[in-house]
Design a protein around this motif. Structure first.
Motif, PDB file in Angstrom:
ATOM      1  N   ALA A  94      -0.286 -13.399  -1.756  1.00  0.00           N
ATOM      2  CA  ALA A  94       0.862 -12.550  -1.421  1.00  0.00           C
ATOM      3  C   ALA A  94       1.603 -13.105  -0.205  1.00  0.00           C
ATOM      4  N   SER A  95       2.907 -12.913  -0.181  1.00  0.00           N
ATOM      5  CA  SER A  95       3.697 -13.340   0.985  1.00  0.00           C
ATOM      6  C   SER A  95       3.375 -12.482   2.197  1.00  0.00           C
ATOM      7  N   TYR A  96       3.010 -11.217   1.960  1.00  0.00           N
ATOM      8  CA  TYR A  96       2.626 -10.295   3.034  1.00  0.00           C
ATOM      9  C   TYR A  96       1.991  -9.051   2.429  1.00  0.00           C
ATOM     10  N   LEU A  97       1.278  -8.297   3.252  1.00  0.00           N
ATOM     11  CA  LEU A  97       0.743  -6.981   2.885  1.00  0.00           C
ATOM     12  C   LEU A  97       1.514  -5.943   3.691  1.00  0.00           C
ATOM     13  N   TYR A  98       2.123  -4.998   2.996  1.00  0.00           N
ATOM     14  CA  TYR A  98       3.008  -4.007   3.624  1.00  0.00           C
ATOM     15  C   TYR A  98       2.367  -2.620   3.577  1.00  0.00           C
ATOM     16  N   TYR A  99       2.493  -1.896   4.687  1.00  0.00           N
ATOM     17  CA  TYR A  99       2.095  -0.480   4.674  1.00  0.00           C
ATOM     18  C   TYR A  99       2.961   0.305   5.646  1.00  0.00           C
ATOM     19  N   CYS A 100       2.987   1.608   5.459  1.00  0.00           N
ATOM     20  CA  CYS A 100       3.695   2.516   6.366  1.00  0.00           C
ATOM     21  C   CYS A 100       2.649   3.183   7.246  1.00  0.00           C
ATOM     22  N   ASP A 101       2.710   2.929   8.537  1.00  0.00           N
ATOM     23  CA  ASP A 101       1.670   3.390   9.449  1.00  0.00           C
ATOM     24  C   ASP A 101       1.562   4.913   9.485  1.00  0.00           C
ATOM     25  N   ASN A 102       2.692   5.580   9.375  1.00  0.00           N
ATOM     26  CA  ASN A 102       2.700   7.051   9.385  1.00  0.00           C
ATOM     27  C   ASN A 102       3.792   7.535   8.434  1.00  0.00           C
ATOM     28  N   GLU A 103       3.386   8.290   7.429  1.00  0.00           N
ATOM     29  CA  GLU A 103       4.343   8.798   6.441  1.00  0.00           C
ATOM     30  C   GLU A 103       4.957  10.100   6.952  1.00  0.00           C
ATOM     31  N   THR A 104       6.219  10.033   7.313  1.00  0.00           N
ATOM     32  CA  THR A 104       6.907  11.164   7.939  1.00  0.00           C
ATOM     33  C   THR A 104       6.957  12.381   7.041  1.00  0.00           C
ATOM     34  N   VAL A 105       7.187  12.188   5.751  1.00  0.00           N
ATOM     35  CA  VAL A 105       7.292  13.298   4.803  1.00  0.00           C
ATOM     36  C   VAL A 105       5.916  13.843   4.452  1.00  0.00           C
ATOM     37  N   ASP A 106       4.975  12.942   4.210  1.00  0.00           N
ATOM     38  CA  ASP A 106       3.699  13.326   3.619  1.00  0.00           C
ATOM     39  C   ASP A 106       2.617  13.690   4.630  1.00  0.00           C
ATOM     40  N   GLY A 107       2.816  13.296   5.895  1.00  0.00           N
ATOM     41  CA  GLY A 107       1.867  13.706   6.925  1.00  0.00           C
ATOM     42  C   GLY A 107       0.557  12.965   6.929  1.00  0.00           C
ATOM     43  N   VAL A 108       0.552  11.712   6.425  1.00  0.00           N
ATOM     44  CA  VAL A 108      -0.662  10.897   6.485  1.00  0.00           C
ATOM     45  C   VAL A 108      -0.433   9.719   7.427  1.00  0.00           C
ATOM     46  N   GLU A 109      -1.478   9.330   8.114  1.00  0.00           N
ATOM     47  CA  GLU A 109      -1.386   8.261   9.109  1.00  0.00           C
ATOM     48  C   GLU A 109      -2.595   7.352   9.017  1.00  0.00           C
ATOM     49  N   PHE A 110      -2.359   6.056   9.182  1.00  0.00           N
ATOM     50  CA  PHE A 110      -3.461   5.093   9.289  1.00  0.00           C
ATOM     51  C   PHE A 110      -3.995   5.151  10.723  1.00  0.00           C
ATOM     52  N   ARG A 149      -0.941  12.553  13.476  1.00  0.00           N
ATOM     53  CA  ARG A 149      -0.799  13.212  14.776  1.00  0.00           C
ATOM     54  C   ARG A 149       0.654  13.571  15.046  1.00  0.00           C
ATOM     55  N   ILE A 150       1.544  13.044  14.216  1.00  0.00           N
ATOM     56  CA  ILE A 150       2.958  13.046  14.563  1.00  0.00           C
ATOM     57  C   ILE A 150       3.786  13.990  13.691  1.00  0.00           C
ATOM     58  N   ASN A 151       3.571  13.925  12.371  1.00  0.00           N
ATOM     59  CA  ASN A 151       4.266  14.824  11.445  1.00  0.00           C
ATOM     60  C   ASN A 151       3.212  15.673  10.758  1.00  0.00           C
ATOM     61  N   ALA A 170       0.872  -1.174   0.000  1.00  0.00           N
ATOM     62  CA  ALA A 170       0.000   0.000   0.000  1.00  0.00           C
ATOM     63  C   ALA A 170       0.910   1.225   0.000  1.00  0.00           C
ATOM     64  N   VAL A 171       1.010   1.905  -1.121  1.00  0.00           N
ATOM     65  CA  VAL A 171       1.917   3.061  -1.242  1.00  0.00           C
ATOM     66  C   VAL A 171       1.135   4.343  -0.981  1.00  0.00           C
ATOM     67  N   THR A 172       1.418   4.952   0.165  1.00  0.00           N
ATOM     68  CA  THR A 172       0.690   6.143   0.588  1.00  0.00           C
ATOM     69  C   THR A 172       1.579   7.381   0.679  1.00  0.00           C
ATOM     70  N   GLY A 173       2.858   7.229   0.321  1.00  0.00           N
ATOM     71  CA  GLY A 173       3.755   8.370   0.417  1.00  0.00           C
ATOM     72  C   GLY A 173       5.191   7.976   0.118  1.00  0.00           C
ATOM     73  N   THR A 174       6.095   8.842   0.512  1.00  0.00           N
ATOM     74  CA  THR A 174       7.503   8.724   0.155  1.00  0.00           C
ATOM     75  C   THR A 174       8.132   7.414   0.600  1.00  0.00           C
ATOM     76  N   TRP A 175       7.913   7.036   1.870  1.00  0.00           N
ATOM     77  CA  TRP A 175       8.651   5.885   2.411  1.00  0.00           C
ATOM     78  C   TRP A 175       8.058   4.552   2.001  1.00  0.00           C
ATOM     79  N   SER A 176       6.756   4.458   1.878  1.00  0.00           N
ATOM     80  CA  SER A 176       6.183   3.200   1.378  1.00  0.00           C
ATOM     81  C   SER A 176       6.523   3.021  -0.102  1.00  0.00           C
ATOM     82  N   ALA A 177       6.632   4.132  -0.840  1.00  0.00           N
ATOM     83  CA  ALA A 177       7.055   4.043  -2.248  1.00  0.00           C
ATOM     84  C   ALA A 177       8.487   3.525  -2.345  1.00  0.00           C
TER      85      ALA A 177
END
Length: 369
Positions: free
Chosen positions: A144-160, A299-301, A100-107
């Motif tokens: 799929a072997s796994y489902l990957y996501y970034c819980d909080n995107e530090t650059v983009d300011g979005v959070e699950f 809430r963080i970035n 799940a690509v939601t920003g810089t780091w998951s990309a």
């Protein structure tokens, strides 16, 4: 420049550390617990470091209520190293993984994983930054072997704010570099949680990995020993010389979190801090604006723009100059998105955020012509 006691650090990482921890580290720097030498000089196989290593693992288990069938590992390589390690340890089961690509780091994580297997993006790139498509629109691969996501995107300011759903046979993997210990987490919902320590729980140099035991033992043949979770687990995170000083400081930060009310205390403070800042943005009549969809705002970035209609770079530079005069540092937005970004990690206090909000209100009064 202000003194270290007056500087307010809103940096995205390496981030502010609790002053009490830094003072304790300072007092032990030359001589650790009457041993006659610094912890930085001691063997990673000695009894002193062995205790620090085990205590850090134990405290993570305690704070996050980690189930018994999970292992807590420490490695090096930062988040980027973690992206490769996750793929090399976990993608081998079926040769593919969902991202799940939601920003810089998951990309970046998806790009890295594509070197080792097939990556399926569960949704196309969002039409606009600052959004996460509704889960009903995700296309998951049941093999799929796994489902990957970034819980909080530090650059983009979005959070699950909820944990994504996944097929029962597909482990969930989360990068929690910037959200770990800021909110309660049900570890049992995940196959693996990992992240760099340098935002909420320590200094740069150490990566934490919390992994379910049944996922060990299946690395790719090309996986280096230093990134092999099975190998790291067998050696209790001391297969090679670890970042001993970083783990030492991290253990102290974990104890500080425990003393401050644990994850529950950090979550309460996180909600208060972020509400204070978002209220200042939302009540500014458009002088300050958040580019992030409200339901996924971090809430963080917290990135924001200054000036109408979509930010004024001249005003933003002026604000950053004013902030530094007030000893508020590292508020400049990431180079890829610009604007302002305030990172409200665990060591950033409510008083720090109140000072920032006071500056924002004063700046608006003087510059909103």
């Amino acid at each position: 420049m202000g003194s270290s006691s007056s500087a307010l650090n809103f940096g995205a990482g390496p981030a502010k550390l609790p002053k009490e921890v830094l003072s304790e580290v300072q007092s032990e720097l030359l001589c650790y617990q009457n041993c006659g030498m610094s912890i930085m000089e001691m063997s990673h196989r000695g009894k002193e470091y062995d205790k620090i290593n085990n205590d850090a693992q134990k405290t993570i288990r305690e704070l996050l209520k980690v189930p018994d069938n999970y292992r807590v590992l420490f490695m090096q390589g930062g988040g980027l190293g973690g992206f490769a390690a996750i793929a090399m340890n976990l993608i081998n089961r079926t040769g593919s993984a969902d991202y799940a690509v939601t920003g810089t780091w998951s990309a970046a994580a998806a790009k890295e994983a594509a070197k080792y297997g097939t990556v399926n993006l569960v949704f196309p790139k969002a039409d606009k930054p600052g959004a996460i498509p509704n889960e009903s629109a995700w296309t998951r691969n049941p093999d799929a072997s796994y489902l990957y996501y970034c819980d909080n995107e530090t650059v983009d300011g979005v959070e699950f704010h909820t944990v994504p759903q996944t097929h029962p046979d597909v482990p969930l993997v989360a990068d929690m570099s910037s959200s770990i210990m800021t909110k309660k987490v049900d570890v049992s919902k995940f196959g693996c949680i990992f992240g760099g320590a340098q935002k909420n729980i320590g200094p740069a140099g150490v990566v934490f990995v919390i992994i379910r035991e049944d996922l060990l033992g299946k690395p790719m043949k090309i996986c280096p020993a230093i990134m092999d979770f099975t190998n790291i687990n067998k050696a209790n995170s001391v297969h090679n010389t670890p970042a001993t000083f970083s783990v030492y400081v991290m253990e102290k930060v974990l104890q500080w979190i425990k003393k401050m009310g644990g994850v529950e205390g950090m979550e309460k403070q996180s909600e208060e801090k972020s509400k204070l800042l978002y209220d200042a943005i939302n009540n500014s009549d458009g002088f300050y604006t958040s580019p992030i969809d409200k339901e996924v705002q971090s809430r963080i970035n917290i990135p924001f723009r200054i000036g109408r209609p979509n930010g004024n770079e001249e005003l933003e530079k002026k604000f950053l100059d004013e902030a530094e005069k007030q000893y508020m540092y590292q508020l400049k937005g990431h180079r890829s998105v610009g604007g302002i970004r305030a990172s409200l990690y665990n060591a950033v206090s409510l008083a720090d955020v109140k000072s920032l909000v006071e500056l924002m209100q004063r700046f608006k009064k003087e510059n909103d012509k």
